[in-house]
Design a protein around this motif. Sequence first.
Motif, short mmCIF file in Angstrom:
data_model
loop_
_atom_site.label_atom_id
_atom_site.label_comp_id
_atom_site.label_asym_id
_atom_site.label_seq_id
_atom_site.Cartn_x
_atom_site.Cartn_y
_atom_site.Cartn_z
N TRP A 1 -18.18 -26.88 17.79
CA TRP A 1 -17.29 -25.72 17.70
C TRP A 1 -15.89 -26.23 18.02
O TRP A 1 -15.73 -27.10 18.89
N PRO A 2 -14.84 -25.72 17.34
CA PRO A 2 -13.50 -26.25 17.59
C PRO A 2 -13.08 -26.08 19.06
O PRO A 2 -13.43 -25.10 19.70
N ASP A 3 -12.35 -27.06 19.55
CA ASP A 3 -11.81 -27.00 20.91
C ASP A 3 -10.54 -26.15 20.86
O ASP A 3 -9.58 -26.51 20.17
N PRO A 4 -10.53 -24.99 21.58
CA PRO A 4 -9.34 -24.11 21.49
C PRO A 4 -8.05 -24.84 21.88
O PRO A 4 -6.98 -24.52 21.35
N ASN A 5 -8.16 -25.81 22.81
CA ASN A 5 -6.94 -26.51 23.24
C ASN A 5 -6.34 -27.33 22.11
O ASN A 5 -5.16 -27.66 22.12
N GLN A 6 -7.20 -27.68 21.12
CA GLN A 6 -6.71 -28.44 19.98
C GLN A 6 -6.12 -27.51 18.92
O GLN A 6 -5.12 -27.83 18.28
N VAL A 7 -6.74 -26.34 18.76
CA VAL A 7 -6.32 -25.41 17.70
C VAL A 7 -5.06 -24.64 18.12
O VAL A 7 -4.10 -24.52 17.36
N PHE A 8 -5.08 -24.13 19.36
CA PHE A 8 -3.98 -23.27 19.82
C PHE A 8 -3.08 -24.06 20.76
O PHE A 8 -3.09 -23.84 21.97
N ASN A 9 -2.31 -24.99 20.22
CA ASN A 9 -1.52 -25.84 21.12
C ASN A 9 -0.04 -25.79 20.80
O ASN A 9 0.71 -26.66 21.23
N SER A 10 0.40 -24.77 20.04
CA SER A 10 1.81 -24.75 19.63
C SER A 10 2.55 -23.59 20.26
O SER A 10 1.98 -22.56 20.60
N VAL A 11 3.85 -23.79 20.41
CA VAL A 11 4.75 -22.78 20.96
C VAL A 11 5.93 -22.68 20.01
O VAL A 11 6.41 -23.72 19.52
N PRO A 12 6.42 -21.46 19.71
CA PRO A 12 7.56 -21.34 18.80
C PRO A 12 8.76 -22.17 19.26
O PRO A 12 9.00 -22.29 20.47
N PHE A 13 9.45 -22.73 18.33
CA PHE A 13 10.68 -23.51 18.53
C PHE A 13 10.45 -24.85 19.20
O PHE A 13 11.41 -25.57 19.46
N LEU A 14 9.19 -25.19 19.50
CA LEU A 14 8.95 -26.48 20.14
C LEU A 14 8.22 -27.45 19.21
O LEU A 14 7.64 -28.42 19.65
N GLY A 15 8.23 -27.14 17.91
CA GLY A 15 7.73 -28.06 16.91
C GLY A 15 6.31 -28.49 17.13
O GLY A 15 5.43 -27.66 17.32
N HIS A 16 6.06 -29.79 17.12
CA HIS A 16 4.70 -30.30 17.19
C HIS A 16 4.31 -30.76 18.59
O HIS A 16 3.37 -31.52 18.75
N ALA A 17 5.03 -30.31 19.60
CA ALA A 17 4.66 -30.66 20.97
C ALA A 17 3.26 -30.11 21.26
O ALA A 17 2.93 -29.01 20.85
N ASN A 18 2.45 -30.91 21.97
CA ASN A 18 1.08 -30.49 22.28
C ASN A 18 1.09 -29.68 23.58
O ASN A 18 1.14 -30.24 24.67
N LEU A 19 1.05 -28.35 23.47
CA LEU A 19 1.14 -27.48 24.64
C LEU A 19 0.00 -26.46 24.64
O LEU A 19 0.20 -25.29 24.35
N PRO A 20 -1.23 -26.90 24.97
CA PRO A 20 -2.34 -25.94 24.96
C PRO A 20 -2.15 -24.86 26.02
O PRO A 20 -1.58 -25.12 27.08
N LEU A 21 -2.62 -23.66 25.73
CA LEU A 21 -2.66 -22.51 26.65
C LEU A 21 -1.30 -21.91 26.97
O LEU A 21 -1.22 -20.84 27.57
N VAL A 22 -0.19 -22.57 26.59
CA VAL A 22 1.12 -22.08 27.03
C VAL A 22 1.47 -20.76 26.34
O VAL A 22 1.78 -19.76 27.00
N PHE A 23 1.41 -20.75 25.01
CA PHE A 23 1.86 -19.56 24.28
C PHE A 23 0.97 -18.35 24.59
O PHE A 23 1.45 -17.24 24.79
N VAL A 24 -0.34 -18.60 24.66
CA VAL A 24 -1.25 -17.49 24.91
C VAL A 24 -1.09 -16.94 26.33
O VAL A 24 -1.29 -15.76 26.58
N SER A 25 -0.66 -17.80 27.28
CA SER A 25 -0.37 -17.31 28.62
C SER A 25 0.83 -16.38 28.59
O SER A 25 0.85 -15.34 29.28
N ILE A 26 1.84 -16.74 27.78
CA ILE A 26 3.01 -15.87 27.65
C ILE A 26 2.56 -14.51 27.12
O ILE A 26 2.93 -13.46 27.65
N MET A 27 1.69 -14.53 26.08
CA MET A 27 1.20 -13.27 25.51
C MET A 27 0.45 -12.45 26.56
O MET A 27 0.59 -11.23 26.64
#
Lengths: 293, 142
Positions: free
Chosen positions: A57-83
């Motif tokens: 099963w896909p690793d969520p940290n791999q799928v959901f690792n992006s944040v707007p305006f930060l390009g391809h930086a690997n940032l798992p859990l950050v954006f969803v925490s903001i939400m």
Amino acid sequence: MSTAAIPAGTKWWNGGRSPFNASYGKVMMWYFLMSDAFTFGAFLISYGTIRFSVNDWPDPNQVFNSVPFLGHANLPLVFVSIMTFVLIFSSVTMVLAVHEGHNMNRKGVEKFMILTIIGGIAFLSCQAWEWTHLLTGEHVALLNDGTLSVLPTTASSNPWGTHIPHEVMVAALQNTPHEQLANIAGTLHHGAAEVHNTAVMNNTELVNMISNTADFHVNNVGRPAFGSYFFGITGFHGFHVFSGVVINIIMYIKTKLGHFDQRGHYEMIEKAGLYWHFVDLVWVFVFLCFYLV
Amino acid sequence: MSQHIISPEISHAPDHSGSGTKRIWNVFWVLSFLTMVELGLGYFLYFKGAGMSHTAVLSTKIVIGVLTLLKAYYIVSVFMHLGDEVRNMIMTITVPLVLFVWFIIAFLYDGNSWKNLRNTNGYSKPNIQKVQTVPVKEGAKD
């Protein structure tokens, strides 16, 4: 029906008073939310069943690792925490609006309803960005026919299967048609792709360039169920948020027009609040099931 | 009871005048703190999960799930004021939710059993095929 044995004044079900000491509307809102909880629960448990039944099963940290305006930086859990914090905070402003309603303070209700509406719109905007990012994202995956292809993450396409070794990827490149090779080269954001015009390169040049790219990882094509469940459940929740925002806007307008002052109580704000908190409550579980575990 | 036009049912509004908004903000900080702990455990799994045993990973995930239930309790009890309602009403809402206990256990058990059938070819073969050795060609459907 004989109620003779019960002393006068304690006829709870005789009409005229609420056995639950709450209005009909509020009690029914609770029962609606309970049934809605079972709907969401059934969706999430169905997702859990499928996830338990498979080896990969896909690793969520791999799928959901992006944040707007930060390009391809690997940032798992950050954006969803903001939400998550946006929604928790809008829940706080909602309960403060209900509190002001109990004090019959119209200005206070208006202020906190506006803040709650802004929170809801902010959450929906975050979700719109996340969906767009997934639906338009480009990831290279090994298809079942042995060729490589560039895939987005949609309700039926999932490029997040198990990781494949480098030599398997190189072998698959030999079977991959020219058009897809050029697409794959186009997704290489750093290194060779930027200095070469991939459109005029031949197959051998493209294969060499792709296989020599450092940190270029390829997965098998994954299970379509991942995207179906993700977009289905977050979409159903997002639709609840949307309808909650619409209800809150109607409540704000009715407050502004003084309808609740005329009525003598702000119970409608309370009922809208129950719905809004429920939306936050569901997100707590969506956050758990799709992003954290 | 058509003569009761001015809704006599609203006989009781939860009394918040004494506690003010202090309780609301306290719960906000509790929810934020619990979310931060969940995120901490999420990052712990992200950085250390690969080297941990299956049981340790599962235990951490269960802890995160329990923290989520705690958050749900605070939202329902304080933000939705269910804790301030009459006991009978609380019971009519919470008792049916006990069905979820069966619902979750039964269906996850079923999913797990399904996986065992997949990996052992219907229990007719010994359990030799594990996560790491899924063949390349086996992708979307099986």
